[in-house]
Design a protein around this motif. Structure first.
Motif, PDB file in Angstrom:
ATOM      1  N   THR A  49       0.950  12.213  -0.512  1.00 25.85           N
ATOM      2  CA  THR A  49       0.079  13.361  -0.304  1.00 25.85           C
ATOM      3  C   THR A  49       0.927  14.624  -0.353  1.00 25.85           C
ATOM      4  N   TYR A  85       5.115  10.782   2.237  1.00 28.70           N
ATOM      5  CA  TYR A  85       5.229   9.491   1.559  1.00 28.70           C
ATOM      6  C   TYR A  85       4.919   8.377   2.567  1.00 28.70           C
ATOM      7  N   ASP A 131       0.867  -1.180   0.000  1.00 32.93           N
ATOM      8  CA  ASP A 131       0.000   0.000   0.000  1.00 32.93           C
ATOM      9  C   ASP A 131       0.904   1.231   0.000  1.00 32.93           C
ATOM     10  N   LYS A 132       0.771   2.050  -1.036  1.00 30.95           N
ATOM     11  CA  LYS A 132       1.645   3.218  -1.187  1.00 30.95           C
ATOM     12  C   LYS A 132       0.794   4.448  -1.484  1.00 30.95           C
ATOM     13  N   SER A 133       1.120   5.569  -0.858  1.00 25.87           N
ATOM     14  CA  SER A 133       0.401   6.812  -1.132  1.00 25.87           C
ATOM     15  C   SER A 133       1.339   8.001  -0.954  1.00 25.87           C
TER      16      SER A 133
END
Length: 338
Positions: free
Chosen positions: A22, A44, A18-20
């Protein structure tokens, strides 16, 4: 996976990532829009979960399956700004600075056996302090001549650079290695580009890139320097030049048709492929020729390309040989324009 028998499903390892990213940015202009600046902050986030079934044999000889679960969370913050100032209407000075983060992808963490990549669940993000200063001139038009210039110098100080581990074994046919974090690396260099055109018929351009990429220090688990290397990183071509030439003919064979002829050449200086100085490529100088013919209605275009016309030996960054001389014909038909 649901079609597999339950016994087999129970012994399959699972991998989740799971990578996001913002971000928040603020833009400003000043001095009648001659000065432009952009300030930004990025967060990150990376979470990996690996579940691996393991068989345990008890004292009574009974076997049981336990699920070994490894969950890792990574959270980093990056920031920086980019600015430009128009000294003259067509003369721009640019500067940027950034604390950059590069999160590893799924293949780098979990591996990819088909491409000889082993897994490394301990792989961490790459962090770097980047500085760039550049100059852009043009496009300037003098009579029928148009030209522009771009140049940029950069300095990158990288911690935990993500690279595929390189074997020191000579003449090893197949290398299955994981991606790893190096300690401290540093890159200093520049890139430049010159573009020229005449009457919108003749186009020419040259691009050049020159830099070093040095492995400075290796750290222990506590972040202390244990080895000082100061060596060029393998598999990173550090001097490249490419040029292109194109000429446009109007009304060839048919009225309102266009014929484009082009020539491309590229040069890659020798670079190391391992930590051993004897493992070094030869210079590469591929050249391409091609043409395209657009019919009067511009809906139908025929193109012909001759790649690597002198059949030079060319390689990618990991010395996997690319195709030699090759010929291509392409037909392009546009049904309608929106």
């Amino acid at each position: 996976m649901r079609c597999l028998p339950e016994l087999i499903r129970n012994f399959l390892a699972t991998r989740d990532l799971d990578k996001s990213v913002t971000s928040f940015a603020y833009e400003m202009q000043a001095f009648q829009a001659r000065l432009k600046a952009n300030f930004f902050v990025k967060n990150y986030y990376l979470k990996t979960e690996q579940v691996t079934p393991t068989i345990l044999v008890g004292q009574d000889g009974q076997r049981s399956v336990i699920m070994d679960t490894d969950i890792r969370n990574t959270n980093f913050t990056g920031y920086g700004f980019a600015s430009s100032y128009a000294v003259f209407p067509k003369a721009l000075i640019m500067f940027s600075a950034e604390k950059a983060i590069r999160l590893p992808n799924e293949n780098e963490i979990f591996g990819l056996p088909g491409q000889n990549i082993l897994s490394n669940p301990n792989l961490g993000p790459e962090q770097s302090n980047n500085f760039n200063v550049g100059l852009r001139l043009g496009p300037y038009l003098i009579n029928n001549h148009k030209f522009s210039f771009y140049g940029n110098a950069f300095w990158r100080n990288i911690q935990d650079k993500i690279v595929q581990q390189i074997s020191n074994r000579v003449n090893e046919a197949v290398q299955a290695t994981p991606f790893v974090n190096l300690g401290k690396t540093q890159s200093v260099g520049f890139e430049t580009s010159i573009q020229y055109s005449f009457k919108e018929r003749l186009f020419a351009g040259v691009n050049l890139s020159k830099f070093n990429s040095i492995y400075k220090d290796r750290y222990d688990e506590n972040g202390n320097t244990i080895i000082h290397y100061n060596k060029q990183l393998p598999n990173e071509p550090y001097f490249t030049v490419n040029g292109n030439l194109q000429y446009n003919f109007k009304n060839v064979i048919q009225s309102k048709s266009e014929l484009n002829l082009y020539y491309y050449c590229g040069y890659v200086a020798p670079f190391y492929t391992s930590w051993l100085e004897i493992d070094r490529t030869t210079a590469q100088f591929p050249q391409d020729l091609g043409l395209s013919y657009a019919f009067p209605n511009k809906q139908f275009v025929v193109s012909f390309d001759a790649k690597n016309i002198f059949d030079e030996q060319v390689y990618d960054n990991f010395v996997a040989q690319k195709p030699g001389r090759a010929f291509y014909i392409k037909l392009n038909y546009t049904i309608s324009k929106f």
